[in-house]
Structures are given as structure tokens and as C-alpha cells.
Design a protein around this motif. Structure first.
Motif, PDB file in Angstrom:
ATOM      1  N   PRO A   1      80.211  58.460  50.303  1.00  0.00           N
ATOM      2  CA  PRO A   1      79.019  58.051  49.560  1.00  0.00           C
ATOM      3  C   PRO A   1      77.882  57.552  50.442  1.00  0.00           C
ATOM      4  CG  PRO A   1      81.018  57.162  48.551  1.00  0.00           C
ATOM      5  CD  PRO A   1      81.423  57.769  49.854  1.00  0.00           C
ATOM      6  N   GLY A   2      78.194  57.005  51.591  1.00  0.00           N
ATOM      7  CA  GLY A   2      77.151  56.426  52.424  1.00  0.00           C
ATOM      8  C   GLY A   2      76.548  57.380  53.428  1.00  0.00           C
ATOM      9  N   VAL A   3      76.923  58.663  53.387  1.00  0.00           N
ATOM     10  CA  VAL A   3      76.480  59.577  54.446  1.00  0.00           C
ATOM     11  C   VAL A   3      74.968  59.794  54.397  1.00  0.00           C
ATOM     12  CG1 VAL A   3      76.859  61.704  53.124  1.00  0.00           C
ATOM     13  CG2 VAL A   3      77.029  61.747  55.602  1.00  0.00           C
ATOM     14  N   ILE A   4      74.382  59.863  53.188  1.00  0.00           N
ATOM     15  CA  ILE A   4      72.932  60.055  53.088  1.00  0.00           C
ATOM     16  C   ILE A   4      72.207  58.813  53.589  1.00  0.00           C
ATOM     17  CG2 ILE A   4      71.002  60.444  51.514  1.00  0.00           C
ATOM     18  CD1 ILE A   4      72.791  62.060  49.751  1.00  0.00           C
ATOM     19  N   ALA A   5      72.682  57.651  53.165  1.00  0.00           N
ATOM     20  CA  ALA A   5      72.039  56.403  53.597  1.00  0.00           C
ATOM     21  C   ALA A   5      72.066  56.267  55.113  1.00  0.00           C
ATOM     22  CB  ALA A   5      72.724  55.208  52.943  1.00  0.00           C
ATOM     23  N   ARG A   6      73.195  56.673  55.728  1.00  0.00           N
ATOM     24  CA  ARG A   6      73.293  56.575  57.185  1.00  0.00           C
ATOM     25  C   ARG A   6      72.304  57.542  57.855  1.00  0.00           C
ATOM     26  NH1 ARG A   6      76.520  58.969  61.366  1.00  0.00           N
ATOM     27  NH2 ARG A   6      76.885  57.503  63.073  1.00  0.00           N
ATOM     28  N   ALA A   7      72.185  58.766  57.324  1.00  0.00           N
ATOM     29  CA  ALA A   7      71.245  59.735  57.894  1.00  0.00           C
ATOM     30  C   ALA A   7      69.806  59.256  57.727  1.00  0.00           C
ATOM     31  CB  ALA A   7      71.439  61.105  57.242  1.00  0.00           C
ATOM     32  N   VAL A   8      69.494  58.666  56.570  1.00  0.00           N
ATOM     33  CA  VAL A   8      68.145  58.132  56.346  1.00  0.00           C
ATOM     34  C   VAL A   8      67.864  56.993  57.324  1.00  0.00           C
ATOM     35  CG1 VAL A   8      66.701  56.856  54.713  1.00  0.00           C
ATOM     36  CG2 VAL A   8      68.003  58.837  53.935  1.00  0.00           C
ATOM     37  N   MET A   9      68.862  56.126  57.517  1.00  0.00           N
ATOM     38  CA  MET A   9      68.699  55.005  58.444  1.00  0.00           C
ATOM     39  C   MET A   9      68.383  55.509  59.850  1.00  0.00           C
ATOM     40  SD  MET A   9      71.492  52.077  59.515  1.00  0.00           S
ATOM     41  CE  MET A   9      72.474  53.245  60.481  1.00  0.00           C
ATOM     42  N   LYS A  10      69.125  56.536  60.296  1.00  0.00           N
ATOM     43  CA  LYS A  10      68.912  57.063  61.637  1.00  0.00           C
ATOM     44  C   LYS A  10      67.549  57.755  61.751  1.00  0.00           C
ATOM     45  CE  LYS A  10      73.752  57.665  62.963  1.00  0.00           C
ATOM     46  NZ  LYS A  10      73.652  57.103  64.314  1.00  0.00           N
TER      47      LYS A  10
ATOM     48  N   LYS B   1      60.389  56.344  51.787  1.00  0.00           N
ATOM     49  CA  LYS B   1      60.574  55.375  50.719  1.00  0.00           C
ATOM     50  C   LYS B   1      61.870  55.662  49.961  1.00  0.00           C
ATOM     51  CE  LYS B   1      56.641  52.964  50.777  1.00  0.00           C
ATOM     52  NZ  LYS B   1      56.591  51.496  50.887  1.00  0.00           N
ATOM     53  N   THR B   2      62.577  54.610  49.613  1.00  0.00           N
ATOM     54  CA  THR B   2      63.753  54.724  48.750  1.00  0.00           C
ATOM     55  C   THR B   2      63.309  54.577  47.302  1.00  0.00           C
ATOM     56  OG1 THR B   2      65.187  53.758  50.439  1.00  0.00           O
ATOM     57  CG2 THR B   2      66.008  53.749  48.180  1.00  0.00           C
TER      58      THR B   2
ATOM     59  N   TYR C   1      64.829  59.907  47.747  1.00  0.00           N
ATOM     60  CA  TYR C   1      63.915  59.468  48.794  1.00  0.00           C
ATOM     61  C   TYR C   1      62.656  60.335  48.779  1.00  0.00           C
ATOM     62  CZ  TYR C   1      68.172  57.240  50.480  1.00  0.00           C
ATOM     63  OH  TYR C   1      69.317  56.506  50.568  1.00  0.00           O
ATOM     64  N   ARG C   2      61.580  59.766  49.345  1.00  0.00           N
ATOM     65  CA  ARG C   2      60.331  60.534  49.459  1.00  0.00           C
ATOM     66  C   ARG C   2      59.638  60.160  50.756  1.00  0.00           C
ATOM     67  NH1 ARG C   2      55.143  60.818  45.254  1.00  0.00           N
ATOM     68  NH2 ARG C   2      54.002  62.417  46.441  1.00  0.00           N
ATOM     69  N   PHE C   3      59.158  61.174  51.462  1.00  0.00           N
ATOM     70  CA  PHE C   3      58.344  60.949  52.659  1.00  0.00           C
ATOM     71  C   PHE C   3      56.917  60.665  52.208  1.00  0.00           C
ATOM     72  CE2 PHE C   3      55.498  62.321  56.048  1.00  0.00           C
ATOM     73  CZ  PHE C   3      56.034  61.641  57.133  1.00  0.00           C
ATOM     74  N   THR C   4      56.366  59.501  52.590  1.00  0.00           N
ATOM     75  CA  THR C   4      55.043  59.088  52.123  1.00  0.00           C
ATOM     76  C   THR C   4      54.033  58.951  53.261  1.00  0.00           C
ATOM     77  OG1 THR C   4      55.741  56.772  52.232  1.00  0.00           O
ATOM     78  CG2 THR C   4      55.991  57.886  50.110  1.00  0.00           C
ATOM     79  N   GLY C   5      54.405  59.394  54.466  1.00  0.00           N
ATOM     80  CA  GLY C   5      53.457  59.327  55.570  1.00  0.00           C
ATOM     81  C   GLY C   5      52.342  60.348  55.420  1.00  0.00           C
TER      82      GLY C   5
ATOM     83  N   GLN D   1      66.967  42.893  54.142  1.00  0.00           N
ATOM     84  CA  GLN D   1      67.092  44.105  53.328  1.00  0.00           C
ATOM     85  C   GLN D   1      67.835  45.196  54.088  1.00  0.00           C
ATOM     86  OE1 GLN D   1      66.109  44.706  49.907  1.00  0.00           O
ATOM     87  NE2 GLN D   1      67.627  46.251  50.462  1.00  0.00           N
ATOM     88  N   ARG D   2      67.504  45.366  55.355  1.00  0.00           N
ATOM     89  CA  ARG D   2      68.202  46.377  56.140  1.00  0.00           C
ATOM     90  C   ARG D   2      69.669  45.986  56.332  1.00  0.00           C
ATOM     91  NH1 ARG D   2      67.370  48.368  62.276  1.00  0.00           N
ATOM     92  NH2 ARG D   2      68.414  50.357  62.076  1.00  0.00           N
ATOM     93  N   GLY D   3      69.903  44.689  56.585  1.00  0.00           N
ATOM     94  CA  GLY D   3      71.277  44.230  56.711  1.00  0.00           C
ATOM     95  C   GLY D   3      72.076  44.510  55.457  1.00  0.00           C
ATOM     96  N   LEU D   4      71.483  44.248  54.291  1.00  0.00           N
ATOM     97  CA  LEU D   4      72.191  44.484  53.032  1.00  0.00           C
ATOM     98  C   LEU D   4      72.454  45.968  52.816  1.00  0.00           C
ATOM     99  CD1 LEU D   4      73.391  43.424  50.441  1.00  0.00           C
ATOM    100  CD2 LEU D   4      71.106  43.443  49.417  1.00  0.00           C
ATOM    101  N   ASP D   5      71.482  46.827  53.142  1.00  0.00           N
ATOM    102  CA  ASP D   5      71.694  48.271  53.001  1.00  0.00           C
ATOM    103  C   ASP D   5      72.891  48.724  53.840  1.00  0.00           C
ATOM    104  OD1 ASP D   5      69.555  48.474  51.277  1.00  0.00           O
ATOM    105  OD2 ASP D   5      68.133  49.136  52.816  1.00  0.00           O
ATOM    106  N   ILE D   6      72.973  48.209  55.061  1.00  0.00           N
ATOM    107  CA  ILE D   6      74.089  48.579  55.942  1.00  0.00           C
ATOM    108  C   ILE D   6      75.402  48.052  55.373  1.00  0.00           C
ATOM    109  CG2 ILE D   6      75.086  48.253  58.236  1.00  0.00           C
ATOM    110  CD1 ILE D   6      72.180  48.107  59.300  1.00  0.00           C
TER     111      ILE D   6
END
Length: 740
Positions: free
Chosen positions: A65-74, A90-91, A97-101, A448-453
Motif C-alpha cells: 500500500p505504501g509504494v506510491i507514497a514512497r515513490a512520491v516522497m522520493k 500536491k496530495t 496527486y497532481r503536479f502544480t508547478g 507532516q512529513r514525519g507522519l506521512d512516513i
């Protein structure tokens, strides 16, 4: 627009070369995070769902389940989007997810211009590429089939002696004992050997897993071993167990490496069987973290054989974990000994043990010595291509750098750890690494990043049934949850961890869970739940000082919840004394503010001010921004109790403006808003409440302040919708809401 190269902000994504450049520097990037980033950029006009990403980037697979979150984090790391709030990727919670740059046209800034910006300092020398070809082998705890209880040291003691001999061969790689034991906890205690070997292979990435059973026939010991990659069983027979262990190490080396070279000696074996047994018993105690018992047993060995190199090294390790001053003189002598004998691998171990000993001092000079020893350990590890040794030293260094608040260097070390980690298939090591990453994010002020991890790790540990790691991560996640005001999730996590700790008979986790829940119930004003928790605490019997300190802290929070603040201050003071003696200064930091509050509320304002001043003189805590914020809040409380509202508001405003994101900043905002409402300054109150999010919907104080704010603005209907039981006094109160 050129679709072969995307440019935005400080980044350049080169599709043909599959490269990402940030601030003119090439970033290390894995294939999947690169593909995910490009996929999001191509579809930047919409939200991309998680299901779509799984279908497109992981077709035909069933990833965790966490594979997408890990790829997004990297991906975020590579493009510099790893601040407290992600700006470029953005989550969209519950969706994807959406790229907003904003993509740029034209030439990017020159590398010379970008490199003119300040760069973080180097944390460590560049390492060599990850060595290939080391054979991962897992040696399971031995099975004592002799029927003799006095041979209980066979399980981890004899097994550790064999493991040390195997580890002396640079072609072999064995998992850490703690990782091995965590993996085996996923099985029932009496699980058959086949299941134990399968778990070692699956969770530890071992190519070969070895099960060993020891029995006795007449006056001979029989050692029967099975290797997962080989058919059948092998037998070794002999009159003495440690001699059989050495023969086993040689046989396994020849078997898994297709050769006949025996492991090199590291000086563990002795011609005296009694010495060998004492050494094995000491290793058993070390494996169970009974360090004082281990030290006493190693002394027995060294009294008989003072030049036994292996025993000296293990003795040094045990002393360093205990924080014993004897570690320094022993370490320096042993370092000279292995240098003159030309044993660089042993020198690495000695340097790391000395670094741990110096790190326990927590003084600036001690930390400098620790970093010097770690630098030498990593230099030698690079010369010998010893990845495991380098990773072990990096773990210690990361803790030191975070303690020193050198976050740029700590981040560089974490990136290095991640690069080294990705070379293996050890699931246990992976989740432990992610847990360290989450703790580092917390220490760096990014809850927030700590909690996501931590959420990712909770999913992984639950999926693989790694119960100890699952419970520990649930408890670690309490910190970012509280900092973000997610009190409901924090309580759920702690209440889930407590029964796991009970079932695993893990007293350390059990006492930590009780301590975490006591603070949460105190904040929730949940007296019935607190009383039930204290009944649970009364059932705990432990002689470990730190565990007793956790229980004292919990009882202190209970006393405060009952309004017995003088008793609460006394219990917290006793807990802090134990934490100080045990060098657990982070727990001292967490307890100090609550003791100051209880002293103030019990009328001991002079003692409260003294405790506040003394806290700032503790080594390693004087410049801690979280502690400064907490003590600033305490000063505001004391000013309010004296009737000096102006000073209280001024101090709360300072904390709200300067404190890192977290509980004490939120408390300052809530209390400051409460006083501003009482003074009729609703705009100031609204500014303080803006952005508090869950603090206003899940915390009793937040609910009270929000209701009072709405009432003061004339929105009586909204104020009356506050959950039943939310306090909403309409007259000034003697203390600030957070101290009620």
C-alpha cells in the motif's frame, strides 16, 4: 514547449537522459519515482488517481500500500519539494496527486549562477559504490534439543559465536541480530524450521537460511543443520559445543561459497571449554540486551584470557551501551592492538563502539570525539568495501547530527543511507530505515512529513506482521499527530500499540504506551480512561530504571488530571532524575514543561521559575527550540497567575511567532487567542487561530476557544454546535485554558 526537457522553479527534468537537475546539481533518482514525476507532469491539468498510477507504473503487480507514497516522497526529494508543505506535487487526500508547478520556457539559469547560492556543508566523505557479490546468509537461533536447561546459552550464545566467525569472511553478509529476532516474531514460538527459514529468506533477503538443532548422544554433542538452499541435513559430532560451532562455520562457508576456505579467526575461540562457555553465555546476554550481565561474564573470560581479542571487542560493545567510563581506556588499548596486528575490520568495530561511548556523554567534546571515530570507521569501511559497517556507523552519525541540529549534514547522511539501503532486499531493514527517516523529519521540524512516513511504515509492518516494529511505529507516530493536532489518530495509535506490547510481553513498549496514553488522556481531559490506564500501570512489574520512569511520568499526568499538581510535580521530578541518570535527555525535555506547569498551578511559582532556568542549563537542551517554546508557554502561565495579562499575552505572542510547528506553538496560539477574545481584540484572536486546523476540531481547548470566538463574534448558533461537554466559560478564568 520542449517536451524533451521540463523546466520549473529550480529544476530541470531531462526525459531522454532520465536525469533531474536541481540548482545545477544532478540528483540521484530511481526509475519509478522518475516515471511517476514525468507521468504527473504530462497530466498536470488534472488529479491523477492512485489506481491510475498503479495501473500505469506497476502493471500486473500487487505492490504494498505504501509504494506510491514512497515513490512520491522520493520524487519530491529530487525536485526540492520536501518542505513542511509540498508545493509542486500536491496530495489530494483520498484521491491521488497532481503536479502544480508552472513549467518554464527558454533556457534554464546557468549552473554557475545556481551554484553561487549557499550549499549545505558536506557531512561525510564520498563513499565507494555499493559492493556486489556478498552472499546474504541468515543463521537462525539454535534449537536446544539436549533437554538440559543449563545449556540455554546455545540458542543465542553459541549461535552468536558461529555468526561472528562467519562475519569475519568478507564474502558473507549476515543480518543484525535484532532484525533477525524481529522477523522471527511474525511466527508462533514453536513454528517448524521450514517456516522459520522461509521468513528469514522473505523478510531478511537471505539467499541461504540455516536452522541448527543441538542434541546429545551419550557423551557426544550432535549438531544437525539444514540450509534452505540445499537438500537434506548435515551432521557434526563432537565432545565440546564451541568446537562444533567453529566446525559449523567452516562447513557453512564452504557450502554457500562453493569452496573450502574456512572463515578467518577473530579471536573468539579458546582452548579452554569453560572460557568458551562463559563467552557464549555473555553473547547470549548481549543478544538479549542484558548488558550488565554480559559485562560481568566478559570480565570472567578476560580474567582468564586477557588477550582474547573477540572477548575484548564484545566487552567494549557492552560497556559502550551501558555508558561505562571503562569503555574509553579499553577501546584505545584495543584499537592499538588491532592496528599493530593489521586487522582493519576489527578496527572498524572498535571505532564504532568508542563512538557510541563518547556519544553517550552528550557533551560537545564527547560528540566531536564520536564523529572523529565514526569518520575513521567509514574510511576503513570504504577501503574494504564493507557496506554494512558503513551503514552502521552512519546510523550513529545521523543521531549525533540531529542532536546538534545540523540538519543539512543529517539529510546528506540519510540520502547516503538510502542509497546503500536500496542495494538489498531486507524488508526489516527497510522499515527500520524508514522509521529513522520519520524520526529525522520530526527532529527537523517537519511533523507532516514525519507522519506521512510513519503511516507508510505502519502499513508495511502491519502487512508483514512485524509486531514489535508495528507497535513502536504506532507510538512514534503519536509525536507528529499531537504536533498537528490529530488527537484522535494519536489516541487510536497508542491504544492499538498497548495490547500488542502486552501480547509480545515487551515491557519497554508497554511502559512507553502507558506514558504516551497518559499524556493524551490528560490533554483530552479523559479522567475515566486515565483511571483505567493507571490500573493497567499497577499491573506492570519491572526493575528497569527507564521503564519505571515512564510509569512515574504517567502517574504524574494522572495526578495533574485529578488536580493534584503538587503530587504531579513530585512524580515528574523523580522520573526526570531517572532519565538524567540514564542519559535519556529527550525524555527529560518532554517532562520538564509539565513539571513547570504543575509547580506553577500548585502555587510554587518560585520553584517553577527555578526549574525553568535549570532546564536551559542541561547539556544538549539549552538551544532546543521545542524546549524554549514549552518553557516560554510556562512563563506566560506564571505571568497570568500573577495577574500580569499584558506580560502573558506578550510572551504567548513571542512563542506563537518563533516556535517550531508543534504542540507548544499551538498551545501558545490557543491561549493567546483566548486572552485576545477576553480583551475584545477579535482580529488578533482570528489571526492566532488561522491555520490551526485539527487543533480546533479535535482538542478540547481548541473546541472551547473556537466556540468562544464564534460567540464573541455574535455567531451564537455556531458556538452552540460545539460538541457536548466542551467548556465555554464566559467569564475570565484563573488560568489559561491549556492548563485547566
Amino acid at each position: 514547449m520542449d517536451e524533451t526537457c521540463f523546466r520549473f522553479e529550480r529544476c530541470e527534468v531531462r526525459l531522454a537522459a532520465r536525469e533531474i537537475v536541481l540548482d545545477g546539481r544532478l540528483q540521484p533518482v530511481e526509475p519509478r519515482p522518475f516515471d511517476l514525476l514525468v507521468y504527473l507532469i504530462h497530466r498536470r491539468d488534472r488529479v491523477v488517481t492512485k489506481d491510475e498510477l498503479l495501473d500505469e507504473l506497476w502493471p500486473g503487480q500487487c505492490p504494498s500500500p505504501g509504494v506510491i507514497a514512497r515513490a512520491v516522497m522520493k520524487a519530491r526529494q529530487c525536485i526540492g519539494d520536501n518542505g513542511r508543505v509540498a508545493r509542486l506535487i500536491k496530495t489530494v487526500h483520498g484521491t491521488g496527486y497532481r503536479f502544480t508547478g508552472s513549467l518554464l520556457q527558454g533556457e534554464p539559469p546557468s549552473p554557475q549562477a545556481l551554484q553561487a547560492r549557499p550549499q549545505p556543508p558536506a557531512a561525510l566523505p564520498a563513499s565507494r559504490p555499493v559492493p556486489r557479490g556478498r552472499v546474504p546468509l541468515a543463521l537462525l537461533p539454535f534449537e536446544n534439543s539436549t533437554g538440559q536447561a543449563d545449556l540455554d546459552w546455545i540458542e543465542l550464545g553459541l549461535m552468536s559465536m558461529v555468526a561472528r566467525a562467519l562475519e569475519s569472511d568478507p564474502r558473507l553478509q549476515l543480518p543484525e541480530l535484532s532484525s533477525l529476532l524481529m522477523a522471527l516474531q511474525t511466527l508462533a514460538p514453536q513454528a517448524p524450521p521450514e517456516q522459520r527459514m522461509e521468513v528469514a529468506t522473505r523478510l531478511l533477503g537471505a539467499r541461504h537460511a540455516v536452522h541448527v538443532a543441538v542434541s546429545k548422544e551419550h557423551d557426544q554433542y550432535v549438531l544437525v543443520y539444514t540450509v534452505s538452499s540445499q537438500p537434506g541435513q548435515q551432521r557434526l559430532v563432537g565432545p565440546e559445543l564451541t568446537g562444533l560451532g567453529q566446525r559449523l562455520a567452516s562447513s557453512l562457508t564452504a557450502l554457500v561459497l562453493d569452496g573450502d576456505a574456512a572463515p578467518a579467526s577473530v579471536g573468539y575461540e579458546s582452548a579452554d571449554p569453560l572460557v568458551n562457555e562463559a563467552l557464549a553465555r555473555a553473547l547470549q546476554a548481549s543478544g538479549e540486551h542484558r548488558w550488565r550481565t554480559a559485562v560481568n561474564l566478559f570480565k570472567v573470560v578476560l580474567d582468564i584470557e586477557p588477550l582474547n581479542t573477540g572477548a575484548q571487542l564484545e566487552y567494549l560493545r557492552a560497556l559502550s551501551f551501558l555508558g561505562d567510563e571503562a569503555a574509553f581506556s579499553l577501546g584505545e588499548r584495543l584499537l592499538e592492538q588491532v592496528r599493530s596486528a593489521g586487522q582493519p575490520r576489527l578496527a572498524i568495530a572498535v571505532h564504532e563502539a568508542l563512538a557510541r561511548a563518547y556519544n553517550n556523554r552528550l557533551s560537545p567534546q564527547g560528540l566531536r570525539h564520536a564523529k572523529a571515530h565514526l569518520a575513521e570507521a567509514m574510511r576503513l569501511a570504504d577501503e574494504l568495501n564493507q557496506t554494512q559497517e558503513r551503514k552502521s556507523a552512519l546510523r550513529v552519525l545521523i543521531g549525533i547530527l540531529i542532536h546538534e541540529r545540523d540538519f543539512a549534514a543529517a539529510r546528506q547522511c540519510l540520502d547516503e543511507m538510502e542509497r546503500l539501503h536500496d542495494a538489498g532486499g531486507d524488508v526489516v531493514e527497510h522499515v527500520r530505515f524508514l522509521g529513522s527517516f520519520g524520526l529525522a523529519a520530526m527532529a527537523m521540524g517537519d511533523p507532516q512529513r514525519g507522519l506521512d512516513i510513519f503511516r507508510n511504515v505502519i502499513g508495511l509492518t502491519g502487512q508483514h506482521r512485524l509486531q514489535d516494529l508495528h507497535a513502536m511505529t504506532l507510538l512514534n507516530a503519536v509525536y507528529p499527530c499531537v504536533d498537528l493536532g490529530l488527537l484522535d489518530e494519536a489516541v487510536r495509535n497508542s491504544e492499538s500499540a498497548l495490547p500488542i506490547a502486552q501480547s509480545m510481553r515487551n515491557l519497554r513498549l508497554r511502559t512507553i504506551a502507558i506514558e504516551r496514553l497518559s499524556l493524551l488522556y490528560r490533554q483530552r481531559r479523559s479522567l475515566p480512561q486515565m483511571r483505567r490506564l493507571m490500573a493497567e500501570a499497577d499491573q506492570v512489574e519491572t526493575s528497569a530504571p527507564v521503564q519505571n520512569a515512564f510509569l512515574l511520568t504517567a502517574r504524574g499526568h494522572h495526578a495533574a488530571c485529578e488536580g493534584a499538581h503538587e503530587q504531579a510535580a513530585d512524580m515528574l521530578d523523580k522520573a526526570m532524575a531517572i532519565f538524567r541518570d540514564s542519559e535519556a535527555l529527550l525524555y527529560v525535555r518532554d517532562a520538564i514543561p509539565w513539571r513547570v506547569i504543575s509547580l506553577a498551578l500548585s502555587g510554587q511559582t518560585e520553584a517553577a521559575e527555578t526549574a525553568r532556568a535549570q532546564a536551559l542549563e542541561l547539556p544538549g537542551l539549552g538551544d532546543d527550540p521545542t524546549l524554549h517554546a514549552a518553557l516560554g508557554h510556562g512563563q506566560a502561565l506564571m505571568a497570568h497567575l500573577r495577574g500580569d495579562r499584558e506580560a502573558a499575552r506578550r510572551r504567548l505572542g513571542d512563542v506563537a511567532a518563533t516556535a517550531p510547528a508543534g504542540m507548544w506553538r499551538a498551545y501558545a496560539c490557543l491561549d493567546g487567542a483566548w486572552l485576545a477574545i477576553e480583551d475584545g481584540e477579535l482580529d488578533a484572536a482570528g489571526t492566532l487561530l488561522a491555520g490551526l486546523g485539527p487543533w480546533l476540531t479535535q482538542h478540547p481547548v481548541g473546541l472551547a476557544v473556537q466556540a468562544r470566538f464564534r460567540y464573541a463574534k455574535g455567531d451564537c448558533a455556531a458556538a452552540l454546535q460545539a460538541p457536548q461537554g466542551t467548556p465555554m466559560p464566559l467569564e475570565p478564568v484563573p488560568v489559561l485554558p491549556t492548563a485547566l
